[in-house]
Design a protein around this motif. Structure first.
Motif, short mmCIF file in Angstrom:
data_model
loop_
_atom_site.label_atom_id
_atom_site.label_comp_id
_atom_site.label_asym_id
_atom_site.label_seq_id
_atom_site.Cartn_x
_atom_site.Cartn_y
_atom_site.Cartn_z
N ILE A 143 3.36 -0.74 1.91
CA ILE A 143 1.96 -0.60 1.53
C ILE A 143 1.75 -1.24 0.16
N ARG A 271 -10.28 -0.30 2.04
CA ARG A 271 -9.04 0.30 1.56
C ARG A 271 -7.81 -0.20 2.31
N PHE A 272 -8.02 -0.95 3.39
CA PHE A 272 -6.87 -1.47 4.12
C PHE A 272 -7.27 -2.72 4.89
N GLU A 273 -6.35 -3.70 4.91
CA GLU A 273 -6.46 -4.87 5.77
C GLU A 273 -5.08 -5.22 6.29
N TYR A 284 1.28 2.43 8.84
CA TYR A 284 0.70 2.35 7.50
C TYR A 284 0.17 3.72 7.09
N VAL A 286 -2.94 5.19 4.05
CA VAL A 286 -3.92 4.95 2.99
C VAL A 286 -4.10 6.25 2.24
#
Length: 768
Positions: A143, A271-273, A284, A286
């Motif tokens: 991450i 917040r995530f890609e 993953y 977050v």
């Protein structure tokens, strides 16, 4: 304006010819009048009613911790007397009192994790011949820009320091499950989104959201979630996997996919890609800790990866959940120096200039020592990330026990009769209950006939239910029996406790009447109770302090009456008041008349007036008719209201076949068009239809081919046959003739009786 509603019900009780076995074993189901033995038994029951029962001791959960060699001896205290409507019914000790220990409670004790003197973990190499622990994990991903070192570090809890990697522990609490809550979401394109409890990527099945991207722009699934506050040792994370659904064809050039872009937005903040180009799960997390205590908008987005190619873009979000991770010590079994793990998350802090996290989910077949789990997971995570693990945190899933049902097992509970209370517990967690959890189920505030008040919960796997019951000592008169069922379970964060209170109505005792079958038709009053009978059957209407509370049905066999069914309420109505609030009234007739007609029928008329909480006055009358040679009891009843109301349900006598008699031990049962049950097969069984289509508790009326229900026990058959309804308005000449089975009627199986509701109008809304 007046309104009327009339119905007709026929209950048939058929008996067979006497058999040789019956002649040798006459029935004694009905209590004889003036029997000396019965009187002696009643006096003995009443005399013992207020005695202290040595079985009423409540066993508290063990408070042993690691290092304790013996269980502290508990001391018992006398139970407190509980007054119940003027009757003293000795209760058990209140919650928290120290009582005699239950020997059946597991000897395994719980404790906190302490640092062992020495734990040596060998790092396995390719040349090693030792067997490597197999851990079912998904792919591990690093991450970027994760400000979540606290997920692994900053813990004041005890750790195992002497492993190859510094190790800390914690527990997992599920806050929000996006697959389960899919119906609450909003989608930009409903044809391209769905949710499934089982979807596969790389041959590994997970609960998943399916979200096919468009050729341009994004497909979005939007949720609103309220997040809890967190303490200093807690973090909120969104844990998920991404991947392509199995079945993608990578061989043909013109259909070969170029991957899917995944993104997560929290309240419009990206917040995530990530991108997935293969049929495998990439895992993953977050960190959502900065949103704790607020309501957020969570958006799951997919894009065709910018090239406009949507071939095989079968995008999956694997088991997306908001989790609360709490760093704490875990329970440790006796004679062990460290905890055992079954299922959870491993979060590793990677070495490097910029702190990065790696996460993987583990699910083991058996509980395994933490040092063994950490060694194997560390190697897998380091191999995937290409960097060493500086610190590792193992967060364990916990069982989640819940009381899902509690109450009496019988439809009819009366004074002077023992009865059973039961409680059903379900494990909603992802791991089983182990002896280390010391889970118990206790009943308080009521006196038992036999058995212990506290029962240990043995192993209970995820999704399973178990039912426990207690035999309750009889009350000498009609009253309200009050009890409390308490569930306890030791958890790493403290004791889980759930209490459910039960108020059980005990109706007047069944009167002592001779069970000798009558030779002709008779209808009479005996001590305020009303009886109508012939040589085939008997119906007994029992009067209590408020009126006629219930009735019993008997079939004659070998010259004696045998109980075959009960009606625990004469009638009930449900309606909406002027504000639309549902109201419920149990009809207890107070007036009776005995009559006859010119066709030789003997008639019992029961009537009453009931005023609802909203002031409407309901007038009720029921007519029960029986002829000399009839094997059926005919019932007609009417209802009148002095104001207009929306009637939801008008229930006549609710028939419970077998209650207080043969119970669930039926020979067969029939509901035409829906069910034919044999032996102890329960209603809605999966023998012929797989779940969820086997659930036939609320069948559509079109599925009922014949308005009839029947329960057979040996040579006795209890049958309900179809009825006619008349519905009309005052001052009108328009009437409807309907054959309407009650929606929701079926034969149900419970612990000790087959419940079967006569079909009455329910779910049909009409202003009357």
């Amino acid at each position: 304006m007046l309104a009327t509603c009339k119905g007709f019900l026929a209950v048939i009780i058929i008996y067979a010819n006497d058999t040789e076995e019956d002649e040798q074993n006459p029935s004694d189901d009905t209590k004889e009048e003036n029997l000396p033995a019965a009187e002696v038994q009643e006096q003995a029951t009443d005399a013992k009613h207020n005695e202290t029962d040595s079985s009423d001791a409540m066993i508290p959960p063990s408070e042993n911790r690691q290092g304790d060699e013996e269980t502290a001896e508990a001391k018992s205290q006398p139970g407190a007397a509980v007054e119940t409507d003027g009757e003293s019914h000795s209760g058990n000790v209140e919650d928290g009192d120290v009582t005699e220990a239950d020997e059946s409670v597991s000897e395994v004790t719980g404790g906190v994790v302490t640092a062992p003197d020495e734990i040596v973990v060998d790092v396995l190499t390719e040349e090693s011949n030792e067997e490597i622990l197999t851990v079912d994990t998904a792919e591990v991903e690093t991450i970027e820009d994760a400000p979540a070192e606290a997920i692994v570090t900053d813990s004041e809890e005890e750790t195992i320091e002497d492993t190859e990697v510094p190790l800390t522990f914690g527990v997992i609490d599920e806050v929000y499950n996006f697959v389960d809550k899919f119906e609450d979401s909003e989608s930009s394109d409903t044809e391209k989104t769905s949710a499934s409890t089982q979807d596969s990527s790389g041959g590994v099945e997970k609960a998943a959201l399916f979200e096919h991207p468009p050729a341009e722009g994004y497909t979005r699934i939007q949720y609103e979630a309220t997040l809890p506050e967190v303490e200093s040792n807690e973090n909120l994370i969104l844990h998920f996997s991404i991947g392509l659904r199995d079945g993608v064809d990578f061989e043909l050039p013109h259909t070969k996919p170029d991957g899917v872009q995944f993104a997560i937005e929290i309240s419009d903040e990206r917040r995530f890609e990530g991108v997935s180009e293969a049929c495998r799960w990439d895992e993953y997390l977050v960190d959502l800790s900065d949103f704790a205590g607020s309501t957020v908008q969570v958006g799951f987005l997919t894009n065709c990866n910018g090239a406009g190619n949507t071939e095989y873009d079968w995008a999956l979000w694997g088991n997306p959940r908001v989790l609360k991770l709490t760093r704490t010590s875990l329970l440790v079994e006796k004679n062990e120096d460290e905890p055992k793990l079954r299922r959870g998350l491993a979060v590793g802090l990677l070495e490097g200039e910029t702190p990065e996290l790696s996460v993987t989910e583990f699910d083991l077949e058996i509980s395994t020592l933490a040092s063994e789990v950490s060694d194997e997971l560390s190697q897998q995570m380091e191999a995937k990330a290409g960097a060493s693990i500086a610190e590792l945190a193992l967060y364990a899933e916990q069982p989640k026990l819940e009381i899902v049902a509690a109450g009496p097992t019988d439809a009819l509970r009366t004074a002077r009769e023992d009865f059973d209370l039961q409680c059903t517990v379900r494990n909603n967690g992802l791991v089983p209950i182990e002896p280390i959890h010391e889970a118990t189920l206790s009943i308080n505030r009521i006196k038992l006939r036999r058995g212990r008040t506290t029962q240990p919960l043995k192993r209970l796997n995820p999704g399973e239910e178990t039912t426990y019951s207690w035999s309750i000592r009889s009350f000498s008169r009609e009253s309200i029996a009050r009890a409390s069922v308490v569930l306890r379970c030791q958890m790493p964060t403290g004791e889980l406790r759930q209490a459910v209170d039960q108020n059980v109505s005990l109706l007047p005792a069944i009167p002592r009447i001779s069970n000798q079958a009558a030779s002709d038709l008779r209808t009479y009053d005996q001590n305020g109770h009303v009886i109508t009978e012939n040589r085939h059957l008997r119906t007994l209407f029992v009067r209590g302090s408020s009126g006629f509370e219930y009735c019993l049905l008997f079939a004659a066999r070998n010259g004696r009456y045998r109980q075959v069914a009960v009606c625990n309420a004469i009638s009930e109505i449900r309606y909406n008041d002027v504000s639309g609030t549902p109201q419920h009234i149990k009809i207890t007739p107070t007036v009776y008349r005995l009559a006859g007609n010119n066709v030789g029928e003997s008639i019992v008329l029961l009537s009453s007036e009931e005023r609802g909480e909203d002031g409407v006055l309901w007038s009720y009358e029921a007519r029960f008719s029986l002829s000399d040679e009839s094997k059926r009891l005919k019932v007609e009843y009417s209802l009148t209201a002095d104001q207009e109301r929306e009637l939801i349900a008008f229930n006549g006598p609710m028939l419970y076949a077998g209650d207080g008699a043969f119970g669930e031990r039926k020979t067969a049962a029939l509901f035409p068009g829906l069910e034919f049950l044999e032996g102890d097969e329960p209603s809605s069984s999966s023998r012929d239809v797989a779940p969820p289509n086997n659930n036939r508790l609320v069948p559509h009326p079109y599925k009922i081919t014949i308005p009839l229900m029947a329960v057979e026990h040996k040579k006795t058959l209890v049958v309900w046959r179809g009825m006619r309804w008349k519905l009309g308005m005052a001052n009108t000449t328009c009437y409807q003739q309907l054959l309407l089975p009650r929606i929701g009627s079926t034969i149900k199986r419970t612990t000790s009786w087959v419940c079967f509701f006569p079909p009455f109008l329910i779910g049909l809304k009409r202003i009357i």
